[in-house]
Design a protein around this motif. Structure first.
Motif, mmCIF file in Angstrom:
data_model
loop_
_atom_site.group_PDB
_atom_site.id
_atom_site.type_symbol
_atom_site.label_atom_id
_atom_site.label_comp_id
_atom_site.label_asym_id
_atom_site.label_seq_id
_atom_site.Cartn_x
_atom_site.Cartn_y
_atom_site.Cartn_z
ATOM 1 N N GLY A 1 4.974 15.198 5.818
ATOM 2 C CA GLY A 1 6.272 15.292 6.405
ATOM 3 C C GLY A 1 6.222 14.205 7.645
ATOM 4 N N LEU A 2 5.572 14.027 8.555
ATOM 5 C CA LEU A 2 5.051 13.570 9.568
ATOM 6 C C LEU A 2 4.381 12.542 9.563
ATOM 7 C CD1 LEU A 2 5.007 13.419 12.668
ATOM 8 C CD2 LEU A 2 3.002 14.444 12.838
ATOM 9 N N PHE A 3 3.539 12.203 8.222
ATOM 10 C CA PHE A 3 2.975 11.191 7.698
ATOM 11 C C PHE A 3 3.828 10.309 7.420
ATOM 12 C CE2 PHE A 3 1.364 8.699 4.336
ATOM 13 C CZ PHE A 3 0.584 7.568 5.024
ATOM 14 N N TRP A 4 4.931 10.706 6.275
ATOM 15 C CA TRP A 4 5.563 9.310 5.768
ATOM 16 C C TRP A 4 6.854 8.561 7.381
ATOM 17 C CZ3 TRP A 4 4.239 6.566 2.225
ATOM 18 C CH2 TRP A 4 3.897 7.677 0.936
ATOM 19 N N LEU A 5 6.834 10.177 7.987
ATOM 20 C CA LEU A 5 8.216 9.766 8.619
ATOM 21 C C LEU A 5 7.229 8.681 9.743
ATOM 22 C CD1 LEU A 5 10.824 9.774 10.367
ATOM 23 C CD2 LEU A 5 9.712 11.862 11.970
ATOM 24 N N ASN B 1 0.848 -0.728 -0.174
ATOM 25 C CA ASN B 1 -0.161 0.425 -0.533
ATOM 26 C C ASN B 1 0.665 1.091 -0.336
ATOM 27 O OD1 ASN B 1 -2.905 -0.924 0.100
ATOM 28 N ND2 ASN B 1 -2.178 -2.169 2.110
ATOM 29 N N LEU B 2 2.330 1.360 0.066
ATOM 30 C CA LEU B 2 3.145 2.204 -0.109
ATOM 31 C C LEU B 2 2.738 3.600 -1.141
ATOM 32 C CD1 LEU B 2 5.646 3.207 1.327
ATOM 33 C CD2 LEU B 2 7.496 2.323 0.031
ATOM 34 N N PRO B 3 2.636 3.112 -2.620
ATOM 35 C CA PRO B 3 2.258 4.679 -3.577
ATOM 36 C C PRO B 3 1.154 4.932 -3.281
ATOM 37 C CG PRO B 3 2.828 1.825 -3.899
ATOM 38 C CD PRO B 3 2.664 1.564 -2.943
ATOM 39 N N VAL B 4 -0.484 3.898 -2.193
ATOM 40 C CA VAL B 4 -1.581 4.680 -2.411
ATOM 41 C C VAL B 4 -1.709 4.941 -0.942
ATOM 42 C CG1 VAL B 4 -2.591 3.952 -3.937
ATOM 43 C CG2 VAL B 4 -2.706 2.867 -2.093
ATOM 44 N N ALA B 5 -0.661 5.151 0.111
ATOM 45 C CA ALA B 5 -0.218 5.092 1.287
ATOM 46 C C ALA B 5 -0.688 6.628 2.119
ATOM 47 C CB ALA B 5 0.662 5.130 2.031
ATOM 48 N N SER B 6 -0.790 7.742 1.555
ATOM 49 C CA SER B 6 -0.894 9.493 1.842
ATOM 50 C C SER B 6 -2.009 9.258 0.976
ATOM 51 C CB SER B 6 0.235 10.094 0.745
ATOM 52 O OG SER B 6 -0.528 11.410 1.104
#
Length: 363
Positions: A94-98, A57-62
């Motif tokens: 930034g916080l989300f991907w961290l 799910n990395l490509p659509v995680a955001s």
């Protein structure tokens, strides 16, 4: 003189039964950490499925859990997640991907069994906050593993087949009775949760008319939403009798599951039936993560001797092929060359054998 009866005689002979039962229960909780191999399998399997779920799910995680999921904010406010579980509700990219990267790192550490006393509660917080961002798309597997992580915080999930186990073997650190009691309490909670899930699912199914007439299995297999392999689904549902048998066996196995655990033979039968059910859901309906998470918890109900036998067979199978033997031969040659360069003489048979054993363990 009062005449002695069989019932009175039995009661007199068993007057110390409560004390013996209490002593046995106390001994069970403090003497050892039970189902340690099954818990290790559960850790490795559930961690692997969680890792696959996060990476795929990395490509659509955001858009699912990150800033792109803001359209779910009214729903999240109704749920009322506070504290660390609502940390991502107003997070930027930034916080989300961290947070996402840290969650992946925690899952890897959990799967490998590294510092699990610290990693497990952190993983629960990280995963619960991530999952709480978009609960409508979650399935039973997501909720189930979140509950299991709470119980696993109490348990020694890295006693076997882990990096922590290797470190303990080197340091010789003794186990405490408090740790054993907490581990066994967590194990009881895991088993109780499994029984509740299966029993509740079976009782819910039996109320439906489709489950009563034996046709319920047909419809999810032929569903467009879950039809991962339509030709296979058509083959499985071509005859009515297998559909009827699968429907009734599923319901009966789930309802009777808590009661089948009391005997070794019936427990094995129930676990095999439910494993077949999970495999069918994973392959035919295309829900591998849901089925994998659910089936991983059943591992704690399998004896340690069985898991050791399975791992021994897999190891002998993997290391017995030509590729593994060639790899072991090259590693022995490389180790022998290094030993000659360091010691100025050929290594003994023990060093070569040690290298071969290490390759076998790695493969």
């Amino acid at each position: 003189m009062t005449e002695s009866t069989p019932v009175r005689s039995w009661l007199q002979a068993q007057r110390d039964l409560p004390a013996r039962l209490l002593e046995r229960v106390v001994s069970w909780f403090i003497a050892d950490r039970h189902s340690d191999y099954g818990v290790a399998v559960m850790r490795i399997a559930s961690g692997s499925f969680l890792l696959g779920w996060l990476l795929l799910n990395l490509p659509v995680a955001s858009r699912i859990w990150g800033p792109g999921s803001r359209y779910w904010q009214p729903y999240r406010e109704i749920l009322g997640y506070d504290g660390p579980f609502g940390a991502l509700q107003h997070a930027g990219p930034g916080l989300f991907w961290l947070w996402y990267a840290v969650t992946i790192a925690l899952v890897v550490a959990f799967t490998l069994g590294w510092r699990t006393r610290i990693v497990t509660p952190l993983l629960f917080i990280a995963y619960a906050a991530l999952n709480g961002q978009n609960t409508p798309i979650s399935d039973g597997g997501n909720y189930f593993i979140r509950i299991m992580l709470v119980y696993l915080i109490l348990m020694d999930v890295s006693r076997r087949w882990s990096l922590d186990a290797r470190r303990r073997a080197r340091t010789g650190r003794p186990e405490t009775q408090t740790g054993s009691v907490l581990h066994n309490i967590g194990l009881c909670l895991v088993v109780a949760q499994i029984c509740i899930v299966y029993l509740e699912a079976g009782l819910y199914k039996v109320q439906g008319s489709l489950w009563q007439n034996g046709t319920a299995v047909y419809y999810p297999l032929q569903s467009v939403a879950y039809g991962a392999f339509p030709p296979l689904a058509d083959l499985l549902t071509h005859w009515a009798l297998p559909v009827v048998i699968a429907t009734y066996v599923t319901v009966l196995a789930q309802i009777a599951f808590p009661f089948l655990l009391f005997h070794r033979i019936t427990r094995r039968i129930a676990l095999i039936i439910l494993l077949g059910m999970h495999l069918s859901i994973a392959v035919v309906m295309g829900l591998p993560f849901f089925s994998g998470i659910m089936a991983s918890a059943d591992a704690v109900l399998v004896s340690g001797a069985t898991w050791v036998a399975i791992v021994t067979w897999l190891r002998s199978t993997l290391t017995g092929n030509r590729l593994a033997r060639e790899l072991a031969r090259r590693v022995r040659r490389s180790r022998a060359g290094k030993a000659v360069g360091e010691k100025g003489k050929r290594p003994d048979r023990g060093a070569a054998q040690e290298a071969e054993d290490e390759v076998s363990m790695t493969v």
